[in-house]
Design an enzyme around this catalytic site. Structure first.
Site, PDB file in Angstrom:
ATOM      1  N   LYS A  74     -64.445  28.393   2.772  1.00 27.16           N
ATOM      2  CA  LYS A  74     -63.822  28.462   4.094  1.00 27.16           C
ATOM      3  C   LYS A  74     -62.920  29.685   4.279  1.00 27.16           C
ATOM      4  O   LYS A  74     -62.788  30.195   5.385  1.00 27.16           O
ATOM      5  CB  LYS A  74     -63.010  27.189   4.356  1.00 27.16           C
ATOM      6  CG  LYS A  74     -63.870  25.935   4.528  1.00 27.16           C
ATOM      7  CD  LYS A  74     -64.600  25.946   5.865  1.00 27.16           C
ATOM      8  CE  LYS A  74     -65.407  24.672   6.085  1.00 27.16           C
ATOM      9  NZ  LYS A  74     -66.272  24.782   7.287  1.00 27.16           N
ATOM     10  N   SER A 115     -70.365  25.191  -2.685  1.00 25.12           N
ATOM     11  CA  SER A 115     -69.529  25.710  -1.596  1.00 25.12           C
ATOM     12  C   SER A 115     -68.048  25.427  -1.789  1.00 25.12           C
ATOM     13  O   SER A 115     -67.208  26.119  -1.232  1.00 25.12           O
ATOM     14  CB  SER A 115     -69.989  25.118  -0.269  1.00 25.12           C
ATOM     15  OG  SER A 115     -69.977  23.700  -0.321  1.00 25.12           O
ATOM     16  N   GLU A 142     -58.953  23.848  14.432  1.00 26.49           N
ATOM     17  CA  GLU A 142     -59.207  22.421  14.295  1.00 26.49           C
ATOM     18  C   GLU A 142     -59.553  22.153  12.837  1.00 26.49           C
ATOM     19  O   GLU A 142     -59.978  23.060  12.121  1.00 26.49           O
ATOM     20  CB  GLU A 142     -60.388  22.007  15.169  1.00 26.49           C
ATOM     21  CG  GLU A 142     -61.773  22.123  14.511  1.00 26.49           C
ATOM     22  CD  GLU A 142     -62.198  23.561  14.220  1.00 26.49           C
ATOM     23  OE1 GLU A 142     -61.635  24.489  14.830  1.00 26.49           O
ATOM     24  OE2 GLU A 142     -63.086  23.767  13.370  1.00 26.49           O
TER      25      GLU A 142
END
Lengths: 287, 415, 415, 287
Positions: B83, B376, B105
């Protein structure tokens, strides 16, 4: 009925979401609004992701969905409405996009092909039930081609929202695309009643004053006084949603509460505010 | 602004100027490296983020599947997931654009924590919207955002999860659009977000493609990544899209079932590529989980990071054009893969990433002789939910957790 | 086997052959790279561990302290702390030695989780001893060890913390010495452990020394690292010891006070370098916290990873010879530094590492113009205890945590 | 008293930790052991990190420390003991290392200089109170130089533990360094009573049989039968700790419990086992 004609005199445009708390009660509420002086009705078709709404209308949409309100029920409701004012459908684009032969579409999806053909079927059905136009808050001018074409085919109006941030070429293009009226957003943000009307209102109206199309101001209007000021500032109409939905949200016993009476009273306050504004505008300056 | 029939800019008029300003800035700074944006971004990704992340041959998984299995270790990026690649890029871009405030968000909290870290690093005020239910379920991530100095704004609408948080962030952006940038967390939203987020995340495949050639002397036969919104998927695939010999598998969350319950409006999965239909959600035309009217249904996955009803438009397009193969694994398979990687490789993966491993484990014959799987993120955030979910199931390879009772029952000194 | 007057091999006779076998193996594989041990170790540190870790200029801390501050980012190593450097080295060495089983002790769980990860990666059975009280306080780390397939053995003796766990692991090793290797977690224990662990950890200073010269074009004026047992300290200092212009600061946990309470046998600190006396503990002659009889006292720190009554013998020697300056900061200062780095750099440090930052923050004039601070680990493991400890204090820069009450109190839909 | 002489006949060597549950009760227990047939006493001085002990003796050490037992109390206790058998002090090296002029040492530490001068003061004091020798489980031959020298200076014995893993040169060296007796560790691991004596016992004894020094076997002996077998296998002594500490651990009312009686009985069982083994060894084979 021609939508623009409803703005020959400054118009009061109330909004309610159909199906909150039920389609049948919405019928009573709409009749009360008309008795209270509504000139145009903006009727919301509830969508699960109402990204342009503040908490008040969002709550109304949630209740309408929980009551099971579907597009088809919405159309049947409008079809059966016996009122003498034009109806504008306010909803989000995905519901237009999805509407159509759902059975055929699902079969086609299963085969791996995309079948959605845009808003054509939805507009056709809207025309059938007597809807005059659309406000679609998540459809900017850039993506509006297919819907504009469908509206033209069926003689419906498509109303665009002019935001405080809308300027220059985009404003030009939007006015060109818009029909019926321009929805002038009084301030940045989402829908919702405020005690004061933003200073931006006058600036926003000035920005579009040169264009020959009715301008209706919305976002944050909650009192007759505000409505009067807005008309005095040059608006051809005043759109009020949250202040009315606040009344609907307090509904009690479906058979015995006084929501219709209170809605009618609020509508009368607002429509009288609009009328007073119109009267003041009609007088010569300085008097 | 579109990928085949997908994409677009379906946002309120008030946001259009901001979206267009972002388009310009994206082109200027990100694509054309004006003012050295790309150089600074790459440097910060390296020094602050810890790039490059390794490509690691998974010895035991390779033995087990009888082929070469390489893991791209995005779990080692600062914050514990891919991220940050995107969050750092967007917050830096907002700074170049002269914005003074960041909103974002978050669902499970991974994107929120990455954005909070990037905002702290770059000295930008930041507010993160998060559903009330998610706040209670993801306490550690809420702590992390607060510790990094971000405000966390509870969203109590609807079920209090990701979808509602996105709606609420859109509303904040629409209200404060002039000084605020909205850091969207995946390859979704209106153009230029899907392309921009993919560009920031493409560093994954850029590195992996070079690393696998250096380590194995060849391109992989396949690349596997999990797909929720699709940001790690697109980041992992992008540089391989032009390599026609490389099969690309996007592994979605099959949840407990692929069927949608129209009655309750719930899809007990998040497989929008496999089972979704075309529609418009959160600013873009894409594939999504919706009922026949067009209302978006609640998705589900044991992995909250995959639990989203939509998917990036570019990924939808790559599936339609058959460049990417959408597949899915269910909750049980994902949990088993979580335990497998933990026990046999010493890597506790995020439950999201466990989906990618689970697909590879169950379908080795589809992988060819050499596959790259993107890990990930790390699974620390998922510990409590894995323990809970594991207890409710019969999983052949799950370790017992009676240690706490044993520790509580031990006597002092042990005579 | 000694560093000045410190070090040695004070272990039960049954362990002496194993200790000597380890000495031989250390020389053979680690020092002389027989069978390519060092090459494999380096490769696995890179691909599995994520080395090199970055050296990052801390922009805002540099501004604040008005000098160049660089952070060595060991928090980005797999597992979240420098501990893996050593655990991976020792487990790999055990494999080269033909051992079939690993035991380790753990306090806060960082060394235990690193060892469990390394053992899973290298397919070695592993058992970790941990005090019952620590097991209840460090649930997430217990989960992680179990998920990696390690057994966790509760130790209920004494206070049920690190010291007791070490004793118990020594006992296991004494019982199973023929097929078992004991992976000691710091630069402590009998020779060759202190030297061997330092060698494995020296990769920190090897990288940092090259990185700072590349990025800043010079050697640092000072290097700062926290010191509990001393493994990150020695790892961070080692390659700089020969650079006489570089000041080396070992920052110990001052806890709540530097005094020892002889009555209760408690030192409310872990400052063995600053306040300890010479003695023999856990296999080595070193500085330790003890009462006047020679019984070891309970240490204390808000950071459980620093909470140890002894310290590595080499570090004790470097302090005696005045090459390393021992300093300390108290619990409050460490917590404030934790919040500072979290908010201003976007890095949530381990409470251990926060001690190093706290010293730099409070004593910038001692750092010279360019300092390197080792961020030995990330703070995710400390979230709950930081929140708790912060609530009990008046810290000027701590964020409020009323978000959970606000989220719980929110109404649905918000009319 | 010369320690080696105590092993002229196979000897029973009980262990207790001084101070569990109090120094005064330990006095009663020791007297009971002597009445039960103890030939040598191994008396533990409690240390906070007893890494070579199993749970039983570890528990005893913890209780003795909680009762506040200090090295000085230990010495005074031994000094005042009125028994006719040699006493061996069993403890860990740090207590020897620290003993001395603590005041002076602390002052010196505060000035930054290390002042500990090794085990000299401790050994001197031990000699004063009549201790015959030491067993220090965490002091291998490699680190024993200073203590061996101090023992020689004061005429005390230093007993080393031969483990199952001790082989070759190290074994040679250890035997050379050891005086009084060799402590032959019956199995790997830590102290603690076991139902069976390990098979390793005979192998361990065989390994050291050539050396001219008494061999006492410890670790895991808990019954008279075991003691007899060990002596039959060639041991000169049998060391028993945990089986006796188990009895101590069950102490109740400090004035009225029967721990001394039960200790005496257990000691008698063990010493009679040793004696029976000695008798069997004395008989010609095959009879």
């Amino acid at each position: 009925m021609n939508l623009a004609d409803a703005f020959d005199e400054p118009a009061f445009v109330p909004y309610l979401c159909v199906g909150d708390p039920s389609v049948e009660r919405t019928r009573e509420y709409v009749q009360a609004l008309v008795r209270g002086g509504a000139d145009v009705l903006e009727l919301g078709l509830p969508f699960s992701e109402p990204i342009a709404e503040g908490p008040t209308i969002q709550g109304s949409v949630v209740r309408a969905l929980e009551a099971g309100t579907t597009p088809e029920q919405y159309f049947e409701f409008v079809d059966s409405l016996d009122v003498d004012v034009p109806v504008v459908c306010m909803t989000y684009y995905n519901l237009l996009y999805q509407y159509g032969d759902s059975e055929a579409q699902r079969a086609s999806d299963a085969s791996g092909e995309a079948a959605s053909d845009g808003p054509e079927s939805f507009v056709e059905r809207a025309a059938e039930v007597g809807i005059s136009g659309f406000v679609i808050p998540d459809l900017p001018a850039e993506e509006a081609g297919p819907l504009r074409a469908a509206c033209d085919d069926h003689g419906l109006d498509l109303v665009f929202i002019v935001a405080p941030t809308t300027e220059g070429d985009r404003l030009e293009r939007m006015v060109e695309l818009s029909s019926g009226y321009l929805y002038v957003q009084a301030r940045l943000g989402v829908t919702g009643a405020k005690a004061d009307v933003s200073d931006q209102t006058e600036a926003s109206l000035a920005k579009v004053s040169q264009y020959d199309i009715p301008k209706a101001v919305g976002f944050g209007v909650s009192s007759g006084d505000q409505a009067r000021h807005i008309v005095e500032a040059g608006a051809d109409g005043v759109i009020v949603g949250s202040a009315l939905v606040d009344v609907v949200a307090e509904h009690g016993d479906p058979d015995g509460d006084d929501v219709p009476e209170r809605l009618e009273a609020k509508a009368r306050e607002l429509s009288e505010g609009v009328a007073a504004g119109a009267e003041n505008m009609a007088k010569p300056e300085g008097q | 602004g579109t990928f085949g029939r997908y994409g677009g800019q379906y946002v309120p008029e008030a946001l259009m100027p901001a979206v267009q300003e972002l388009e310009d800035a994206y082109e200027r700074y990100v694509l054309n490296n004006v003012d050295g944006f790309v150089d600074e971004f790459r440097r910060r990704l390296r020094d602050f983020g810890g790039r490059p992340t390794p490509l690691q041959r998974a010895d035991r998984l390779s033995d087990r599947l009888d082929r070469e299995v390489y893991l791209k270790r995005e779990d080692l990026l600062h914050g514990g997931a891919h991220k940050l690649n995107n969050a750092l890029g967007q917050v830096l871009l907002a700074k170049y654009m002269g914005k003074e405030r960041i909103v974002a968000e978050t669902g499970a909290g991974q994107h929120g924590t990455a954005t909070a870290m990037a905002a702290a690093h770059l000295d930008m005020p930041c507010e993160v919207y998060m559903g009330t239910r998610d706040i209670q379920r993801q306490r550690p991530n809420v702590f992390r955002m607060r510790l990094n100095g971000s405000e966390v704004n509870p969203v109590s609408a609807g079920r209090g999860t990701l979808k509602e948080a996105i709606n609420e962030t859109m509303r904040d952006w629409a209200t404060n659009v002039e000084d605020t940038h909205y850091v969207i967390g995946s390859v979704v939203g209106p153009h230029p977000f899907p392309e921009m987020v993919r560009t920031f995340q493409s560093v994954i495949s850029e590195e992996a493609r070079a690393q696998v050639q250096e380590q194995a002397g060849q391109l992989p036969d396949s690349v596997v990544a999990c797909a929720g919104g699709g940001s790690n998927t697109m980041g992992t695939f992008h540089e391989f899209v032009g390599d026609e010999s490389v099969d690309l598998f996007a592994v979605e969350a099959g949840g407990s079932s692929l069927a949608v319950d129209e009655e309750t409006g719930v899809a007990p999965n998040s497989a929008s590529l496999s089972t979704g239909t075309e529609g418009v959600l959160h600013g873009a035309r894409t594939k999504l989980l919706q009922d026949s009217d067009g209302n978006v249904v609640e998705s589900h996955s044991v992995s909250s990071g995959l639990d989203y009803a939509g998917v990036g438009p570019e990924l939808a397009h790559l599936v339609d054009t058959e460049r990417v193969t959408p597949v899915n694994v269910d909750d049980d398979e994902a949990l088993e893969a979580f335990h497998l990687l933990s026990q046999e490789e010493g890597i506790i993966p995020a439950l999201e990433s466990a989906h990618a491993v689970a697909f590879a484990r169950a379908n080795p014959e589809q992988l060819g002789g050499l596959t790259v799987i993107n890990v990930s993120g790390r699974g620390d955030k998922d510990l409590e939910s894995v323990i809970e979910e594991t207890e409710n199931r019969e999983l052949e390879n799950a370790p017992g957790m009676d240690i706490f009772e044993r520790a509580a029952g031990g006597s002092g000194g042990g005579l």
